[in-house]
Design a protein around this motif. Structure first.
Motif, PDB file in Angstrom:
ATOM      1  N   LYS A 159       0.847  -1.191   0.000  1.00 42.84           N
ATOM      2  CA  LYS A 159       0.000   0.000   0.000  1.00 42.84           C
ATOM      3  C   LYS A 159       0.881   1.240   0.000  1.00 42.84           C
ATOM      4  O   LYS A 159       1.822   1.334   0.800  1.00 42.84           O
ATOM      5  N   THR A 160       0.581   2.182  -0.893  1.00 50.82           N
ATOM      6  CA  THR A 160       1.291   3.461  -0.880  1.00 50.82           C
ATOM      7  C   THR A 160       0.698   4.295   0.241  1.00 50.82           C
ATOM      8  O   THR A 160      -0.452   4.707   0.185  1.00 50.82           O
ATOM      9  N   GLU A 161       1.501   4.515   1.273  1.00 48.07           N
ATOM     10  CA  GLU A 161       1.051   5.286   2.440  1.00 48.07           C
ATOM     11  C   GLU A 161       1.254   6.786   2.220  1.00 48.07           C
ATOM     12  O   GLU A 161       0.409   7.588   2.614  1.00 48.07           O
ATOM     13  N   ILE A 162       2.383   7.156   1.612  1.00 46.68           N
ATOM     14  CA  ILE A 162       2.692   8.561   1.344  1.00 46.68           C
ATOM     15  C   ILE A 162       3.234   8.652  -0.083  1.00 46.68           C
ATOM     16  O   ILE A 162       4.341   8.201  -0.357  1.00 46.68           O
ATOM     17  N   PRO A 163       2.466   9.202  -1.010  1.00 52.61           N
ATOM     18  CA  PRO A 163       2.975   9.362  -2.371  1.00 52.61           C
ATOM     19  C   PRO A 163       3.891  10.591  -2.471  1.00 52.61           C
ATOM     20  O   PRO A 163       3.782  11.523  -1.671  1.00 52.61           O
ATOM     21  N   PHE A 164       4.791  10.562  -3.446  1.00 46.31           N
ATOM     22  CA  PHE A 164       5.660  11.721  -3.681  1.00 46.31           C
ATOM     23  C   PHE A 164       4.855  12.981  -3.944  1.00 46.31           C
ATOM     24  O   PHE A 164       5.304  14.083  -3.651  1.00 46.31           O
ATOM     25  N   MET A 184       8.227  11.156  -9.491  1.00 49.29           N
ATOM     26  CA  MET A 184       9.682  11.071  -9.454  1.00 49.29           C
ATOM     27  C   MET A 184      10.270  12.160 -10.349  1.00 49.29           C
ATOM     28  O   MET A 184       9.755  12.442 -11.424  1.00 49.29           O
ATOM     29  N   ARG A 185      11.346  12.772  -9.883  1.00 47.63           N
ATOM     30  CA  ARG A 185      12.002  13.824 -10.644  1.00 47.63           C
ATOM     31  C   ARG A 185      13.322  13.307 -11.196  1.00 47.63           C
ATOM     32  O   ARG A 185      14.088  12.671 -10.488  1.00 47.63           O
ATOM     33  N   LYS A 214       6.409   1.107  -9.528  1.00 43.87           N
ATOM     34  CA  LYS A 214       5.299   1.558 -10.367  1.00 43.87           C
ATOM     35  C   LYS A 214       4.685   2.874  -9.897  1.00 43.87           C
ATOM     36  O   LYS A 214       4.313   3.717 -10.711  1.00 43.87           O
ATOM     37  N   GLU A 215       4.533   3.047  -8.573  1.00 43.37           N
ATOM     38  CA  GLU A 215       3.765   4.186  -8.068  1.00 43.37           C
ATOM     39  C   GLU A 215       4.616   5.333  -7.525  1.00 43.37           C
ATOM     40  O   GLU A 215       4.109   6.437  -7.383  1.00 43.37           O
ATOM     41  N   LEU A 227       8.333  -3.643  -3.302  1.00 43.22           N
ATOM     42  CA  LEU A 227       9.271  -3.117  -4.289  1.00 43.22           C
ATOM     43  C   LEU A 227       8.584  -2.869  -5.631  1.00 43.22           C
ATOM     44  O   LEU A 227       8.845  -1.857  -6.297  1.00 43.22           O
ATOM     45  N   GLU A 228       7.690  -3.767  -6.016  1.00 46.50           N
ATOM     46  CA  GLU A 228       6.969  -3.585  -7.275  1.00 46.50           C
ATOM     47  C   GLU A 228       6.080  -2.336  -7.219  1.00 46.50           C
ATOM     48  O   GLU A 228       6.051  -1.531  -8.147  1.00 46.50           O
ATOM     49  N   LYS A 229       5.360  -2.152  -6.124  1.00 52.68           N
ATOM     50  CA  LYS A 229       4.508  -0.962  -5.977  1.00 52.68           C
ATOM     51  C   LYS A 229       5.364   0.300  -5.951  1.00 52.68           C
ATOM     52  O   LYS A 229       5.006   1.320  -6.545  1.00 52.68           O
TER      53      LYS A 229
END
Length: 95
Positions: free
Chosen positions: A18-23, A65-66, A56-57, A51-53
Motif C-alpha cells: 500500500k502506498t502510504e505517502i505518495p511523492f 519522481m524527478r 510503479k507508483e 518493491l513492485e509498488k
C-alpha cells in the motif's frame, strides 16, 4: 530537511502493498510523522510486492519522481521474505 528539495514516499508491505505517502502529497515533517505512526504493521513479508509498488507508483513519472534528483530507496523489513515471493528480476529491479 528542506521539503522544497526533497520528496518522501512510503510504501508498506505485508501480504499486500500500500502506498502510504505518495511523492505527490503535500509534505511537511509533521504530516509525514503522523502518517508513519498511523501505519499498521504485521502479517507476512512480501517485500516483492512492496518493491513492485514502489517502482510503479513512486519511482515513475506518474508517481512524481524527478529526473534531476537521485533515486534513493530505504527498505525496512524483518528480513524474512515469505514463500512465494517473486525474484527481484521478475519485477525489473535486477539492474
Amino acid at each position: 530537511m528542506l521539503f522544497s528539495d526533497t520528496n518522501v514516499g512510503v510504501v508498506s508491505f505485508s501480504s499486500y502493498a500500500k502506498t502510504e505517502i505518495p511523492f505527490t502529497s503535500r509534505q511537511n515533517v509533521d504530516s509525514i510523522k503522523s502518517s508513519v505512526w498511523k501505519m499498521k504493521f504485521g502479517g507476512t513479508t512480501r517485500m516483492d510486492l512492496g518493491l513492485e509498488k514502489t517502482r510503479k507508483e513512486l519511482f515513475s513519472k506518474q508517481g512524481g519522481m524527478r529526473r534531476n534528483v537521485p533515486d534513493v530507496l530505504l527498505a525496512i523489513t524483518d528480513g524474512k521474505s515469505d514463500p512465494g515471493e517473486k525474484l527481484f528480476m521478475s519485477i525489473g529491479l535486477d539492474s
